[in-house]
Design a protein around this motif. Structure first.
Motif, PDB file in Angstrom:
ATOM      1  N   GLY A   1      -6.527  -2.496  -2.056  1.00  0.00           N
ATOM      2  CA  GLY A   1      -6.671  -3.720  -1.868  1.00  0.00           C
ATOM      3  C   GLY A   1      -5.882  -4.194  -2.852  1.00  0.00           C
ATOM      4  N   THR A   2      -4.590  -3.622  -3.631  1.00  0.00           N
ATOM      5  CA  THR A   2      -3.953  -4.045  -4.793  1.00  0.00           C
ATOM      6  C   THR A   2      -2.499  -3.561  -4.897  1.00  0.00           C
ATOM      7  OG1 THR A   2      -3.804  -1.497  -6.065  1.00  0.00           O
ATOM      8  CG2 THR A   2      -5.976  -3.438  -6.047  1.00  0.00           C
ATOM      9  N   SER A   3      -2.184  -4.872  -4.908  1.00  0.00           N
ATOM     10  CA  SER A   3      -0.218  -4.914  -4.714  1.00  0.00           C
ATOM     11  C   SER A   3      -0.109  -3.158  -5.202  1.00  0.00           C
ATOM     12  CB  SER A   3       0.238  -5.396  -5.699  1.00  0.00           C
ATOM     13  OG  SER A   3      -0.147  -5.514  -7.227  1.00  0.00           O
ATOM     14  N   GLN A   4      -1.007  -2.617  -6.232  1.00  0.00           N
ATOM     15  CA  GLN A   4      -0.560  -0.674  -6.838  1.00  0.00           C
ATOM     16  C   GLN A   4      -0.888   0.264  -5.357  1.00  0.00           C
ATOM     17  OE1 GLN A   4      -2.442  -3.044  -9.139  1.00  0.00           O
ATOM     18  NE2 GLN A   4      -0.264  -3.725  -9.630  1.00  0.00           N
ATOM     19  N   ASN A   5      -0.935  -0.101  -5.073  1.00  0.00           N
ATOM     20  CA  ASN A   5      -1.624   0.710  -3.778  1.00  0.00           C
ATOM     21  C   ASN A   5      -0.542   1.407  -3.098  1.00  0.00           C
ATOM     22  OD1 ASN A   5      -3.660   2.182  -2.078  1.00  0.00           O
ATOM     23  ND2 ASN A   5      -3.413   1.188  -0.736  1.00  0.00           N
ATOM     24  N   THR A   6      -0.839   3.290  -3.393  1.00  0.00           N
ATOM     25  CA  THR A   6       0.562   3.225  -2.879  1.00  0.00           C
ATOM     26  C   THR A   6      -0.123   4.518  -1.809  1.00  0.00           C
ATOM     27  OG1 THR A   6       1.818   3.469  -4.005  1.00  0.00           O
ATOM     28  CG2 THR A   6       2.481   4.940  -2.719  1.00  0.00           C
TER      29      THR A   6
ATOM     30  N   THR B   1      -1.244  -7.887   1.048  1.00  0.00           N
ATOM     31  CA  THR B   1      -1.382  -7.586  -1.475  1.00  0.00           C
ATOM     32  C   THR B   1       0.155  -6.064  -0.845  1.00  0.00           C
ATOM     33  OG1 THR B   1      -3.359  -5.493  -0.051  1.00  0.00           O
ATOM     34  CG2 THR B   1      -3.912  -7.728  -1.073  1.00  0.00           C
ATOM     35  N   GLN B   2      -0.491  -5.720  -0.641  1.00  0.00           N
ATOM     36  CA  GLN B   2       0.851  -4.138  -0.099  1.00  0.00           C
ATOM     37  C   GLN B   2       1.757  -4.048   0.771  1.00  0.00           C
ATOM     38  OE1 GLN B   2       3.189  -2.757  -2.295  1.00  0.00           O
ATOM     39  NE2 GLN B   2       1.332  -0.903  -2.846  1.00  0.00           N
TER      40      GLN B   2
ATOM     41  N   GLN C   1       4.522  -1.119   2.084  1.00  0.00           N
ATOM     42  CA  GLN C   1       5.826  -0.168   1.799  1.00  0.00           C
ATOM     43  C   GLN C   1       6.527   0.110   2.139  1.00  0.00           C
ATOM     44  OE1 GLN C   1       1.878   2.757   0.861  1.00  0.00           O
ATOM     45  NE2 GLN C   1       3.632   3.712  -0.295  1.00  0.00           N
TER      46      GLN C   1
ATOM     47  N   SER D   1       7.860   0.941  -2.431  1.00  0.00           N
ATOM     48  CA  SER D   1       6.600  -0.112  -2.391  1.00  0.00           C
ATOM     49  C   SER D   1       6.779  -1.945  -2.702  1.00  0.00           C
ATOM     50  CB  SER D   1       5.391  -0.213  -3.776  1.00  0.00           C
ATOM     51  OG  SER D   1       4.971   1.284  -3.257  1.00  0.00           O
TER      52      SER D   1
ATOM     53  N   PRO E   1       5.811  -5.483  -2.239  1.00  0.00           N
ATOM     54  CA  PRO E   1       4.932  -6.687  -1.959  1.00  0.00           C
ATOM     55  C   PRO E   1       5.460  -8.080  -1.541  1.00  0.00           C
ATOM     56  CG  PRO E   1       3.863  -5.876  -3.991  1.00  0.00           C
ATOM     57  CD  PRO E   1       4.683  -4.677  -3.458  1.00  0.00           C
TER      58      PRO E   1
END
Lengths: 115, 107
Positions: A98-103, B30-31, B33, B48, B50
Motif C-alpha cells: 500500500g505504499t510506494s516503498q513496497n517491494t 501506488t507502486q 515494479q 521499483s 511508481p
C-alpha cells in the motif's frame, strides 16, 4: 539480505489428492503472497496475508486453502488436484503493502504436475 | 480490478540492439515494479518506479503516472538478457501482474 524458501521444488500428485506447499521467509516481512503461474502467462494471486493468522482471498482462491501459522511461514493447500494440471506456484513477501516503498521478493517456486 | 497490459508480447533482437518494453495499466498505482524471470522460472526485481525516471546499469524505466504507463529500456542488449520481463502494479492493497514480454537476444 533475506531469502524465501519454498518446498518442495517439484511436486507430482494424483488426481483428487490434497497437496500442501510451504513457504518460509527470513526478511521479517509482514505481507506474504501465493501466486500461480501457467505456462506463458503472468502471475495470478491465490491468497495473501498481511500479518500472522490473517488471510485474504485473491482472484484464484477457489480450490485452494492457505494458512499463515506464523509471521515467517505461509502454506498453500490444493484441496483436490485436477488431472493434467501443470503450473508453477510462487511465494512472495513484502514489507509495506500500500505504499510506494513496497517491494516484492519471490521464492524459486514449486512446480506442480498432476498425473 | 486493475488491468495490466504489456507489449510487445515477444521481442527478438540481435546482441547490441536496444529494447523498449511497455506496460499500461487501468487504475491508479501506488507502486510499480519491473521483474525479470529467467528461463528457469525465478523472479528477480529489477526496478521499483511508481513515477518518474530511474536508471540502474543498462536499464532505464520511465513511468508517467497520469497516463498510466511505464516503459523499460534495455540498452546494448546481451544474450544473458533473454527471458521474460514482467510488470507489476500495486493499487488498493492488491498487486497485479501483466502477462510479460518474452525477450530473446541472439548472438
Amino acid at each position: 539480505g533475506g531469502i524465501i524458501t519454498q518446498t518442495p521444488k517439484f511436486l507430482i500428485g494424483q488426481e483428487g489428492q490434497k497437496l500442501t506447499l510451504k513457504c518460509q521467509q527470513n526478511f521479517n516481512h509482514d505481507t506474504m503472497y501465493w501466486y500461480r503461474q501457467d505456462s506463458g502467462k503472468g502471475l495470478r494471486l491465490i491468497y495473501y496475508s498481511i500479518t500472522e493468522n490473517d488471510l485474504q482471498k485473491g482472484d484464484l482462491s477457489e480450490g485452494y486453502d492457505a494458512s499463515r501459522e506464523k509471521k515467517s511461514s505461509f502454506s498453500l493447500t490444493v484441496t483436490s488436484a485436477q488431472k493434467n494440471e501443470m503450473a508453477v506456484f510462487l511465494c512472495a513477501s513484502s514489507i509495506l503493502l500500500g505504499t510506494s516503498q513496497n517491494t516484492l521478493y519471490f521464492g524459486a517456486g514449486t512446480r506442480l504436475s498432476v498425473l | 480490478g486493475q488491468q495490466v497490459q504489456q507489449s510487445p508480447s515477444s521481442l527478438v533482437l540481435q546482441e547490441g540492439e536496444n529494447a523498449e518494453l511497455q506496460c499500461n495499466f487501468s487504475s491508479t498505482a501506488t507502486q510499480l515494479q519491473w521483474f525479470y524471470q529467467s528461463p528457469g522460472g525465478s523472479l528477480v526485481s529489477l526496478l521499483s518506479n511508481p513515477s518518474g525516471t530511474k536508471h540502474t546499469g543498462r536499464l532505464t524505466s520511465t513511468t508517467v503516472t497520469k497516463e498510466r504507463r511505464s516503459s523499460l529500456h534495455i540498452s546494448s542488449s546481451q544474450t544473458t538478457d533473454s527471458g521474460t520481463y514482467l510488470c507489476a502494479i500495486e493499487g488498493n492493497n492488491r498487486i497485479f501482474f501483466g502477462d510479460g514480454t518474452q525477450l530473446v537476444v541472439k548472438p
